[in-house]
Motif scaffolding. Structure first.
Motif, mmCIF file in Angstrom:
data_model
loop_
_atom_site.group_PDB
_atom_site.id
_atom_site.type_symbol
_atom_site.label_atom_id
_atom_site.label_comp_id
_atom_site.label_asym_id
_atom_site.label_seq_id
_atom_site.Cartn_x
_atom_site.Cartn_y
_atom_site.Cartn_z
ATOM 1 N N ASP A 1 -9.789 35.999 23.417
ATOM 2 C CA ASP A 1 -11.075 35.737 22.792
ATOM 3 C C ASP A 1 -10.928 35.382 21.319
ATOM 4 N N ALA A 2 -9.996 36.005 20.635
ATOM 5 C CA ALA A 2 -9.836 35.727 19.213
ATOM 6 C C ALA A 2 -9.329 34.316 18.960
ATOM 7 N N HIS A 3 -8.634 33.735 19.947
ATOM 8 C CA HIS A 3 -8.127 32.375 19.787
ATOM 9 C C HIS A 3 -9.106 31.318 20.284
ATOM 10 N N ARG A 4 -10.178 31.752 20.918
ATOM 11 C CA ARG A 4 -11.116 30.795 21.489
ATOM 12 C C ARG A 4 -11.937 30.119 20.393
ATOM 13 N N ALA A 5 -12.031 28.819 20.454
ATOM 14 C CA ALA A 5 -12.819 28.085 19.462
ATOM 15 C C ALA A 5 -14.298 28.415 19.620
ATOM 16 N N ARG A 6 -14.972 28.714 18.519
ATOM 17 C CA ARG A 6 -16.369 29.120 18.572
ATOM 18 C C ARG A 6 -17.296 28.140 17.867
ATOM 19 N N GLY A 7 -16.771 27.124 17.249
ATOM 20 C CA GLY A 7 -17.628 26.119 16.643
ATOM 21 C C GLY A 7 -17.912 26.380 15.177
ATOM 22 N N ALA A 8 -18.432 25.343 14.535
ATOM 23 C CA ALA A 8 -18.697 25.390 13.105
ATOM 24 C C ALA A 8 -20.004 26.103 12.807
ATOM 25 N N VAL A 9 -20.056 26.757 11.654
ATOM 26 C CA VAL A 9 -21.300 27.336 11.162
ATOM 27 C C VAL A 9 -22.205 26.179 10.732
ATOM 28 N N PRO A 10 -23.485 26.199 11.091
ATOM 29 C CA PRO A 10 -24.386 25.099 10.716
ATOM 30 C C PRO A 10 -24.371 24.816 9.212
ATOM 31 N N GLY A 11 -24.224 23.554 8.874
ATOM 32 C CA GLY A 11 -24.228 23.139 7.473
ATOM 33 C C GLY A 11 -22.884 23.176 6.792
ATOM 34 N N SER A 12 -21.854 23.731 7.464
ATOM 35 C CA SER A 12 -20.558 23.887 6.799
ATOM 36 C C SER A 12 -19.898 22.539 6.503
ATOM 37 N N ALA A 13 -19.860 21.650 7.482
ATOM 38 C CA ALA A 13 -19.214 20.350 7.274
ATOM 39 C C ALA A 13 -19.944 19.535 6.210
ATOM 40 N N ARG A 14 -21.261 19.566 6.222
ATOM 41 C CA ARG A 14 -22.039 18.803 5.244
ATOM 42 C C ARG A 14 -21.813 19.342 3.835
ATOM 43 N N ALA A 15 -21.729 20.662 3.690
ATOM 44 C CA ALA A 15 -21.509 21.249 2.365
ATOM 45 C C ALA A 15 -20.150 20.856 1.815
ATOM 46 N N VAL A 16 -19.120 20.949 2.664
ATOM 47 C CA VAL A 16 -17.761 20.624 2.222
ATOM 48 C C VAL A 16 -17.643 19.142 1.860
ATOM 49 N N THR A 17 -18.129 18.275 2.727
ATOM 50 C CA THR A 17 -17.970 16.839 2.476
ATOM 51 C C THR A 17 -18.868 16.342 1.342
ATOM 52 N N ALA A 18 -19.954 17.055 1.055
ATOM 53 C CA ALA A 18 -20.799 16.675 -0.074
ATOM 54 C C ALA A 18 -20.143 17.023 -1.407
ATOM 55 N N LEU A 19 -19.392 18.119 -1.440
ATOM 56 C CA LEU A 19 -18.765 18.575 -2.687
ATOM 57 C C LEU A 19 -17.382 17.951 -2.918
ATOM 58 N N ALA A 20 -16.708 17.548 -1.855
ATOM 59 C CA ALA A 20 -15.330 17.054 -1.979
ATOM 60 C C ALA A 20 -15.161 15.874 -2.935
#
Length: 244
Positions: A98-117
């Motif tokens: 279970d600890a290795h199972r992919a659980r998906g991104a937290v909403p808004g995480s990708a947008r926050a990172v790519t907006a600041l990069a």
């Protein structure tokens, strides 16, 4: 010039879901114990697992390996050593799978990172096992947005100061974003940096802590990572563009 020379993100339960995997692993572990004849309440088993985890963290740090070891040790203790090798293997699988199972991104995480990069140097600072954490970064699709990735066993003031020294950044020009007051917020404030707390959907009780009043001017709390670009823009006076 930006107020922040470096903005860092936590990984687990900040950029991607993680705690729910460990909770699922604990549930499967309780089923293994029941099959092995252990008659204990859920609360008692949780207390024993938590106590073993906290003890092992001092020696093995955070991550899947430490978690699985804690489950195996707890199983041995609760059965007075009578649990079989096959049942121990099931305990191993309960934690590791279970600890290795992919659980998906937290909403808004990708947008926050790519907006600041495009305007800031970004760093990922996350606790856990090296291979496990780097695989999560790869699955997230965000690796190219980060200047560097730091996988550590613990997050203390000293660890943050070592990372900042390695990257040539003064604490007063460093911002950390994370979901854990104990790991992501307090040590950074103690070092003289800035911190943004983003509460997670689920979190381990051990990670809770209070922010001292003396550091409140460098501490912010937002409900979602979707609010982060606007907050950084407000603090720095810079215009943050749309996600790249």
């Amino acid at each position: 010039m930006s107020r922040f020379d470096l903005i860092a993100f936590d990984g687990d339960d900040t950029l991607w879901h993680n705690e729910r995997s460990y909770r699922d692993g604990r549930e499967r572990f309780r089923a293994v114990l029941a099959a092995a004849g252990v008659v204990r309440s859920e609360e008692e088993i949780e207390e024993r697992v938590n106590a073993t985890e906290l003890h092992n963290i001092r020696y093995y740090g955070y991550g899947v390996s430490s978690f699985v070891l804690s489950l195996i040790e707890t199983a041995i203790e609760l059965t007075d050593g009578r649990i079989s090798g096959a049942e121990l293997r099931e305990s191993d699988r309960a934690g590791e799978g279970d600890a290795h199972r992919a659980r998906g991104a937290v909403p808004g995480s990708a947008r926050a990172v790519t907006a600041l990069a495009p305007s800031h140097r970004l760093l990922l600072i996350t606790k856990g096992d090296l291979l496990h954490q780097t695989s999560k970064v790869d699955r997230s699709g965000l690796r190219s947005s980060f200047h560097a990735i730091e996988v550590v066993s613990h997050k203390t003031r000293e660890v943050y100061e070592e990372i900042l020294a390695r990257h040539g950044v003064a604490a007063r020009r460093f911002l950390m974003v994370g979901n854990s007051p104990r790991s992501d917020i307090l040590p950074v404030l103690q070092a003289g940096g800035w911190a943004v707390y983003v509460p997670a959907e689920l979190s381990w009780a051990h990670e809770h802590a209070e922010v001292p009043e003396s550091a409140r001017e460098r501490f912010f709390e937002i409900a979602s990572l979707k609010e982060l670009p606007r907050l950084v823009s407000t603090i720095t006076g810079e215009e943050i563009g749309p996600p790249a």
